[in-house]
Design a protein around this motif. Structure first.
Motif, PDB file in Angstrom:
ATOM      1  N   THR A 201       4.757   1.147   7.322  1.00 49.65           N
ATOM      2  CA  THR A 201       3.635   2.027   7.674  1.00 49.65           C
ATOM      3  C   THR A 201       4.703   3.352   8.690  1.00 49.65           C
ATOM      4  O   THR A 201       5.416   2.564   9.410  1.00 49.65           O
TER       5      THR A 201
ATOM      6  N   LEU B 266      -7.471   0.627  -0.098  1.00 51.15           N
ATOM      7  CA  LEU B 266      -6.366   1.215  -1.163  1.00 51.15           C
ATOM      8  C   LEU B 266      -5.490  -0.106  -1.358  1.00 51.15           C
ATOM      9  O   LEU B 266      -5.621  -1.166  -0.988  1.00 51.15           O
TER      10      LEU B 266
ATOM     11  N   ARG C  73       2.693   5.471   3.781  1.00 50.66           N
ATOM     12  CA  ARG C  73       2.668   4.235   3.760  1.00 50.66           C
ATOM     13  C   ARG C  73       3.826   3.093   2.574  1.00 50.66           C
ATOM     14  O   ARG C  73       3.426   4.590   1.690  1.00 50.66           O
TER      15      ARG C  73
ATOM     16  N   ARG D 281      -0.936  -2.594   6.018  1.00 56.18           N
ATOM     17  CA  ARG D 281      -2.757  -1.576   6.472  1.00 56.18           C
ATOM     18  C   ARG D 281      -2.699  -1.285   7.848  1.00 56.18           C
ATOM     19  O   ARG D 281      -4.082  -0.616   8.154  1.00 56.18           O
TER      20      ARG D 281
ATOM     21  N   CYS E 150       1.319   4.951  -0.090  1.00 59.42           N
ATOM     22  CA  CYS E 150       0.214   6.019   0.258  1.00 59.42           C
ATOM     23  C   CYS E 150       0.484   7.071   1.097  1.00 59.42           C
ATOM     24  O   CYS E 150       1.168   7.178   1.785  1.00 59.42           O
TER      25      CYS E 150
ATOM     26  N   ASN F 180      -8.022   4.422   7.035  1.00 61.42           N
ATOM     27  CA  ASN F 180      -9.594   3.745   6.614  1.00 61.42           C
ATOM     28  C   ASN F 180      -8.460   2.905   5.167  1.00 61.42           C
ATOM     29  O   ASN F 180      -8.898   3.877   4.442  1.00 61.42           O
ATOM     30  N   THR F 181      -7.445   2.085   5.642  1.00 61.41           N
ATOM     31  CA  THR F 181      -7.247   1.660   3.882  1.00 61.41           C
ATOM     32  C   THR F 181      -7.418   0.139   3.653  1.00 61.41           C
ATOM     33  O   THR F 181      -6.509  -0.184   2.615  1.00 61.41           O
TER      34      THR F 181
ATOM     35  N   LYS G 183      -7.530   9.092   4.142  1.00 61.20           N
ATOM     36  CA  LYS G 183      -8.108   7.412   4.398  1.00 61.20           C
ATOM     37  C   LYS G 183      -6.777   6.741   5.027  1.00 61.20           C
ATOM     38  O   LYS G 183      -6.570   5.925   5.492  1.00 61.20           O
ATOM     39  N   CYS G 184      -5.390   7.585   4.091  1.00 64.49           N
ATOM     40  CA  CYS G 184      -3.828   6.822   4.295  1.00 64.49           C
ATOM     41  C   CYS G 184      -3.921   6.523   5.618  1.00 64.49           C
ATOM     42  O   CYS G 184      -3.547   5.728   6.690  1.00 64.49           O
ATOM     43  N   SER G 185      -4.605   7.349   6.226  1.00 67.19           N
ATOM     44  CA  SER G 185      -4.389   7.189   7.860  1.00 67.19           C
ATOM     45  C   SER G 185      -4.586   5.462   8.627  1.00 67.19           C
ATOM     46  O   SER G 185      -3.880   4.830   9.061  1.00 67.19           O
TER      47      SER G 185
ATOM     48  N   VAL H 245       1.181  -0.906  -0.318  1.00 63.51           N
ATOM     49  CA  VAL H 245       0.275   0.352  -0.327  1.00 63.51           C
ATOM     50  C   VAL H 245       0.777   1.168   0.047  1.00 63.51           C
ATOM     51  O   VAL H 245       1.987   1.614   0.867  1.00 63.51           O
TER      52      VAL H 245
ATOM     53  N   GLN I 292      -0.619  10.581   3.960  1.00 65.16           N
ATOM     54  CA  GLN I 292      -1.513  11.337   4.974  1.00 65.16           C
ATOM     55  C   GLN I 292      -2.016  12.408   3.503  1.00 65.16           C
ATOM     56  O   GLN I 292      -3.131  13.333   4.325  1.00 65.16           O
TER      57      GLN I 292
END
Length: 255
Positions: free
Chosen positions: A59, A45, A69, A101, A30, A41-42, A37-39, A28, A32
């Motif tokens: 992470t 993704l 991530r 994640r 990304c 709510n993955t 949603k990278c924080s 993953v 934030q």
């Protein structure tokens, strides 16, 4: 000698394949700063291919509590060593495809977050189990319940309660355990809050108050006028009485 060299090549090749098998080809990826949603709510993704080949996934939290991530080999050498250290608290790594994640840290506070102007059920009591992780991590985070009016109730997570508990809020309550801002807000409760009498300003205590002097424009006791006695000791005779005596004397002289 030739046989020994071939065995050495085979061993190195086996070790190389083994080490690569312990790494991932997809992570993953990304940040934030660009994707909220990278924080936390993955789940939706996708894991995408690492641009520099197979790698561990990471992470990582920055100094502001924001999450990123990605593939470990995309980081600087210093960050790779930090993340791969067993003593790192703000960066963790894993070795499987799409494995990065998880919530970091796993002790991140959970709060209920809603606003009644968008979700009327925000005023209802909540189950602590339905609370969600605070999007930005901070050790000082607290859960808040704000009551601004009968139709404006908000629940949220914040590290700066004073920014929300302002003078235009009827009630502001805060707590620090997962899902703790779950209490129902009723109209009766709201009216009780609105009817609370204001607290009068504190009065200075007698010991600390500074004595003041009051000056009156008129004396509190009006002195009684005194009349001095004549030198011969006779009683005082008012000017009106002297005139009356003079007139009587003239009358007798004429007659």
């Amino acid at each position: 000698m030739i046989v020994g060299f071939l065995l050495l090549l085979a061993t190195v090749g086996t070790l190389s394949v083994s080490s690569r098998a312990d790494e991932a080809a997809f992570c993953v990826q990304c940040d934030q700063k660009n994707l909220e949603k990278c924080s936390v709510n993955t789940a939706t993704l996708p894991a995408t291919a690492c641009s520099k080949g197979v790698s561990k996934c990471f992470t990582k939290l920055d100094d502001y509590g924001l999450t990123s991530r990605g593939c470990l080999n995309d980081l600087t050498i210093a960050d790779q060593m930090l993340c791969d250290s067993e003593y790192s608290e703000n960066c963790v790594v894993c070795n499987e495809n799409g494995c990065n994640r998880d919530i970091l840290p796993d002790t991140r506070l959970k709060c209920h977050e809603c606003i009644s102007t968008r979700d009327p059920s925000c005023a209802y009591g909540k189950s602590p189990r339905t609370a969600t992780y605070c999007a930005t991590h901070d050790p000082d985070n607290v859960c808040l319940t704000l009551i601004k009016s009968e139709n404006h109730i908000q629940r949220l997570c914040s590290r700066i309660p004073a920014a929300h508990c302002t003078s235009n809020v009827i009630s502001c309550s805060k707590c620090i355990t997962n899902g703790c801002n779950s209490e129902a807000v009723s109209v009766t409760h709201l009216k009780q809050l609105e009817q609370c009498p204001s607290i009068p300003p504190p009065q200075p205590s007698p010991e600390t108050s500074t004595p003041t002097t009051t000056t009156s424009a008129r004396p509190s006791v009006v002195p009684t006028p005194t009349t001095s006695k004549p030198a011969n000791g006779a009683a005082n005779i008012l000017p009106g009485s002297l005139m009356a005596i003079s007139l009587i004397a003239v009358f007798h002289a004429v007659h």
